[in-house]
Design a protein around this motif. Structure first.
Motif, PDB file in Angstrom:
ATOM      1  N   ALA A 185      13.589   2.196   7.991  1.00  0.00           N
ATOM      2  CA  ALA A 185      12.393   1.677   8.198  1.00  0.00           C
ATOM      3  C   ALA A 185      11.959   1.238   9.625  1.00  0.00           C
ATOM      4  O   ALA A 185      11.232   1.286  10.393  1.00  0.00           O
ATOM      5  CB  ALA A 185      11.778   0.539   7.291  1.00  0.00           C
ATOM      6  N   SER A 190      13.816   1.708  -0.795  1.00  0.00           N
ATOM      7  CA  SER A 190      13.590   0.434   0.251  1.00  0.00           C
ATOM      8  C   SER A 190      14.791   0.289   1.201  1.00  0.00           C
ATOM      9  O   SER A 190      15.341  -0.944   1.372  1.00  0.00           O
ATOM     10  CB  SER A 190      13.458  -0.654  -0.696  1.00  0.00           C
ATOM     11  N   LYS A 238       6.783  -2.327   4.227  1.00  0.00           N
ATOM     12  CA  LYS A 238       7.033  -1.098   4.747  1.00  0.00           C
ATOM     13  C   LYS A 238       6.179   0.094   4.640  1.00  0.00           C
ATOM     14  O   LYS A 238       6.214   0.984   5.417  1.00  0.00           O
ATOM     15  CB  LYS A 238       8.392  -0.777   4.151  1.00  0.00           C
ATOM     16  N   PRO A 239       5.240  -0.176   3.516  1.00  0.00           N
ATOM     17  CA  PRO A 239       4.457   0.966   3.540  1.00  0.00           C
ATOM     18  C   PRO A 239       3.444   1.105   5.049  1.00  0.00           C
ATOM     19  O   PRO A 239       3.118   2.393   5.261  1.00  0.00           O
ATOM     20  CB  PRO A 239       3.314   0.597   2.288  1.00  0.00           C
ATOM     21  N   LEU A 257      11.680   5.170   1.469  1.00  0.00           N
ATOM     22  CA  LEU A 257      10.843   4.442   0.945  1.00  0.00           C
ATOM     23  C   LEU A 257      10.998   3.820  -0.350  1.00  0.00           C
ATOM     24  O   LEU A 257      11.071   2.602  -0.568  1.00  0.00           O
ATOM     25  CB  LEU A 257       9.222   4.724   1.361  1.00  0.00           C
ATOM     26  N   SER A 266      10.006  -6.201   2.050  1.00  0.00           N
ATOM     27  CA  SER A 266      10.044  -4.969   2.116  1.00  0.00           C
ATOM     28  C   SER A 266       8.409  -4.550   1.555  1.00  0.00           C
ATOM     29  O   SER A 266       8.141  -3.215   1.802  1.00  0.00           O
ATOM     30  CB  SER A 266      11.040  -4.189   1.069  1.00  0.00           C
ATOM     31  N   TYR A 313       5.258   3.500   7.394  1.00  0.00           N
ATOM     32  CA  TYR A 313       5.414   4.916   7.044  1.00  0.00           C
ATOM     33  C   TYR A 313       3.715   5.154   7.043  1.00  0.00           C
ATOM     34  O   TYR A 313       3.627   6.557   7.250  1.00  0.00           O
ATOM     35  CB  TYR A 313       5.741   5.081   5.562  1.00  0.00           C
ATOM     36  N   VAL A 333       8.465   5.509  -5.501  1.00  0.00           N
ATOM     37  CA  VAL A 333       8.960   4.168  -5.568  1.00  0.00           C
ATOM     38  C   VAL A 333       9.117   3.707  -7.093  1.00  0.00           C
ATOM     39  O   VAL A 333       9.828   3.392  -7.731  1.00  0.00           O
ATOM     40  CB  VAL A 333       8.305   3.164  -4.853  1.00  0.00           C
ATOM     41  N   THR A 367      10.488   9.896   1.970  1.00  0.00           N
ATOM     42  CA  THR A 367      10.264   9.659   0.731  1.00  0.00           C
ATOM     43  C   THR A 367      11.441   8.773   0.166  1.00  0.00           C
ATOM     44  O   THR A 367      11.002   7.731  -0.516  1.00  0.00           O
ATOM     45  CB  THR A 367       9.859  10.708  -0.170  1.00  0.00           C
ATOM     46  N   MET A 369       4.608   6.307  -2.373  1.00  0.00           N
ATOM     47  CA  MET A 369       4.600   5.173  -3.088  1.00  0.00           C
ATOM     48  C   MET A 369       4.809   5.256  -4.675  1.00  0.00           C
ATOM     49  O   MET A 369       4.929   4.600  -5.402  1.00  0.00           O
ATOM     50  CB  MET A 369       3.386   4.262  -2.564  1.00  0.00           C
ATOM     51  N   LYS A 383       5.063  -0.623  -4.288  1.00  0.00           N
ATOM     52  CA  LYS A 383       6.161  -0.977  -3.286  1.00  0.00           C
ATOM     53  C   LYS A 383       6.712  -2.360  -4.088  1.00  0.00           C
ATOM     54  O   LYS A 383       5.994  -3.570  -3.945  1.00  0.00           O
ATOM     55  CB  LYS A 383       5.791  -1.088  -1.927  1.00  0.00           C
TER      56      LYS A 383
END
Length: 734
Positions: free
Chosen positions: A494, A489, A434-435, A486, A431, A438, A595, A483, A592, A614
């Protein structure tokens, strides 16, 4: 005459003697009487030997005859060999630096030495300019009769043989009884030069030069005699001081003094001189960087020898024992080994790993941050990891432009030089990838407050059949914001975003940020099925921190030859081309941050300081990641096993986040808190919820493009089609 008939008178010689007075003139002088003959002594009868004595005398005569002839032959051969070697010996200056390869000295960001590689040579010194304590320590330790023999000490050899035999060793095994001159002969390899075609490497060459045995010892004798004829005692010591290996890559006493004490060999005190002289017996064993206490104990023995031989007064010896030598700060730290190895690998081999020159490399390392990073990792493993665990970890700390400030390639700092998990280990990112999914959405006009459906999803993959991803908690939350998706997660959102943006777009953005190692081709791309190194992942996050531009991590600022001012190589990394817009980077940074505030990365929270990051956990928990940043630094942490077996009870939001927290607390010590550059979006109620948000209003987001058509290998369900319509409607309302 004949006719007269008379007889002629006889002829008479002239008178030669005077006539005595009163006598007649014709009588000769009286003759002396001859001496009476000497009576000869009766001859003693010859002594008769017994048979045994005669045999012994015969054998002795044979032995003596053979011995003096052999002795004469040996003397002639020795004289010839000595003369030959003397003629071959070069001038003194040609023997002082005998290295086959050069050295690399590394400086940190402040210009302070923190690491050495290769064979360090501190420069030519002479026995007259070094500290008298050092000169006396070497003589007292290695050859106390150095000034009184002619290169070879029969008494020393006999003593060594006796010691070896008493210890149960061979006569020439262990103590060799070599004089300093003979040791120098070994250092010069008896005049044989290094030939790459004959020896595998320089180490094999030196092993051969140091080999023992009777024949080697025999060859040392004429070479040592030749040196004594060619050079003075001071010259021989000078060669010894410059060529002796003293551990930690230091060749010569000047390099060793700089390496261990940060000072010149002409400045060392009695305690330091004793420690340096103690290294001659076993450089690696007694190197103070390996075991300071053992080196100090060895130095104490040398101090005693110097005192016994009159080189130190009682007061000086007592002072040296009471205040043993200590390592310099740079030598004691042992920090930055993995970083130094990485820099050596990143530069051209002919100027780093295989250099024959002495090279100075100015690097980006911050020694304070490096020590803080190492201490943080040790603290977490000491207190929160079960004893005996073989789990490994790696850490990278860098600035927003990619300048690496600290690096740990494994739990055991002393193992630097082996496998560097920060730069060499390709691991699935999970994960933590994943940023970049996005980031594609933010750069295409979407907003953190937009909604995405978290519901069951199946995608038909051509050639593989249906693929159904699941969330970590096996739950579905319906319509949620990007938001929240993410921050928690969640996998299915995603994948939906990645498919909506198009995998090629996601791959392009990830590659732009520096993740280029075989990015997955299927929909699992969004879930971090691809592999990357920790260094590359940390560099990619640095691109988000700096506002959306690519970053090439670097550690080398410039490289130059020792004594030169102009660099041969300049900085090889830094900020590159723009990957996403600054607005997209600010929106992603905001996501982020959530997170840390509300999601899986809460353990990484820093009191009074904004943090974005993340977590990442791969399938079966084989890898666990946490990567994040403040306004000052970005840091990445990876945990896993070298054999790729699953971690037990570890996720990215657990131990990796705690390690990251401990690192960043120490890294930011004394630094004022600075805010991150973010755009806070306007949150609105999801469709048909009947509620509204009171969150502050954000700047107008870019108008999103139309959602891409499904790719041929996908099967889009009705819910996903509704989602895309919703995204297209809400994307421009903020």
């Amino acid at each position: 005459m004949s006719g007269t008939g008379k007889r002629s008178a006889p002829l008479v010689a002239d008178r030669r003697y005077k006539v005595p007075k009163g006598g007649g003139g014709s009588s000769p002088p009286p003759r002396k009487s001859a001496p009476a003959p000497r009576k000869r002594k009766p001859r003693r009868p010859a002594r008769r030997h017994g048979l045994l004595v005669g045999l012994i005398l015969l054998i002795w005569r044979v032995i003596w005859g053979i011995s003096w002839r052999i002795g004469l032959t040996v003397a002639l051969v020795l004289a010839g060999a000595t003369f030959y070697f003397q003629q071959q010996l070069p001038e003194l200056n040609a023997l002082l630096d005998g290295r086959a390869r050069g050295s690399v000295t590394m400086l940190d960001r402040d210009g302070k030495v923190f690491a050495w590689r290769g064979e360090t040579f501190g420069g030519q010194i002479t026995s007259d300019t070094v500290s008298p304590y050092l000169r006396n320590a070497v003589v007292a330790t290695e050859d106390k009769r150095f000034y009184h023999h002619f290169g070879v000490s029969p008494r020393g050899i006999a003593s060594a043989v006796s010691i070896n035999l008493a210890a149960g060793r061979g006569p020439l095994e262990g103590n060799g009884g070599s004089t300093i001159t003979q040791q120098v002969a070994k250092l010069l390899c008896l005049g044989v030069k290094y030939d790459p075609a004959q020896w595998k490497d320089e180490s094999a060459y030196e092993d051969d030069c140091r080999a023992g045995g009777i024949w080697r010892k025999v060859k040392e004798i004429p070479f040592a005699l030749a040196m004594e004829l060619k050079y003075s005692k001071a010259d021989i010591l000078t060669i010894y001081f410059n060529r002796a290996y003293l551990g930690a890559g230091a060749r010569g006493f000047e390099a060793a003094a700089q390496r261990y004490f940060g000072k010149s060999a002409n400045e060392v005190n009695p305690a330091e001189a004793a420690m340096l002289a103690g290294l001659l017996k076993a450089p690696s064993k007694y190197a103070p960087t390996n075991n300071l206490k053992r080196a100090q104990d060895r130095a104490a023995v040398i101090v005693g020898l110097m005192q016994e031989q009159g080189y130190l007064t009682n007061a000086e010896a007592d002072a040296a024992l009471a205040n043993p030598a200590q390592l310099s700060e740079a030598a004691a730290t042992k920090s930055g080994g993995f970083f130094a190895d990485w820099v050596m690998e990143s530069g051209p081999a002919f100027l780093t790993r295989e250099t024959t020159e002495d090279v100075i490399i100015h690097t980006t390392l911050d020694q304070r941050l490096q020590k803080a990073t190492e201490d943080a990792l040790a603290a977490v493993f000491d207190t929160k990891v079960r004893e005996g665990s073989q789990a490994q970890a790696a850490i990278v700390v860098m600035s927003a432009d990619g300048a690496v400030r600290a690096m740990v390639g494994g739990r055991k700092i002393a193992e630097a030089g082996s496998f560097n998990r920060a730069t060499q280990a390709l691991r699935q990112t999970g994960s933590a990838f994943k940023p970049f999914v996005y980031a594609a959405a933010m750069d295409n006009g979407y907003n953190p407050a937009d909604y995405v459906m978290d519901s069951p999803l199946t995608i038909n993959i051509r050639g593989s059949g249906p693929w159904t991803p699941s969330n970590y908690d096996n739950e579905f939350k319906g319509m949620i914001t990007l938001t929240q998706a993410l921050a928690e997660s969640r996998n299915i959102p995603a994948v939906r975003i990645s498919e909506a943006m198009g995998r090629d777009t996601v791959r392009r953005i990830a590659a732009g940020f520096g993740l280029k190692s075989d990015l997955a081709a299927g929909p699992a791309l969004a879930l971090g099925a691809s592999e990357a190194t920790l260094l590359d992942m940390t560099g990619a996050y640095a691109g988000i921190l700096n506002g959306g531009s690519s970053v090439k991590p670097y550690g080398l600022i410039d490289l130059r030859l020792q004594g030169e001012q102009e660099p041969l190589i300049g900085q090889g990394g830094g900020i590159g081309e723009r990957v996403i817009s600054p607005e997209a980077a600010q929106l992603l940074t905001y996501m982020m941050m959530q997170v840390i505030e509300k999601g899986t990365g809460k353990r990484a929270r820093l009191e009074g300081r904004q943090v974005a990051g993340k977590t990442g956990t791969t399938q079966a928990a084989r890898d666990a990641w946490f990567i994040g940043f403040t306004a000052d630094y970005v840091a990445g942490v990876w945990m896993g096993y070298d054999d790729n077996k699953p971690l037990t009870g570890v996720t990215g939001g657990g131990l990796p986040a705690e390690i990251w927290h401990e690192v960043m607390v120490r890294v930011h010590e004394g630094l004022p808190a600075r805010p991150l550059s973010v755009i806070v979006p306007t949150y609105r109620a999801p469709p048909n919820s009947g509620t509204a948000s009171t969150a502050p209003v954000a700047p107008q987001a870019q108008q999103p493009p139309q959602a891409q058509q499904p790719q041929p290998d996908q099967r889009v369900d009705p819910v996903e089609q509704v989602l895309r319509d919703v995204l297209g409607t809400l994307g421009g309302n903020n």
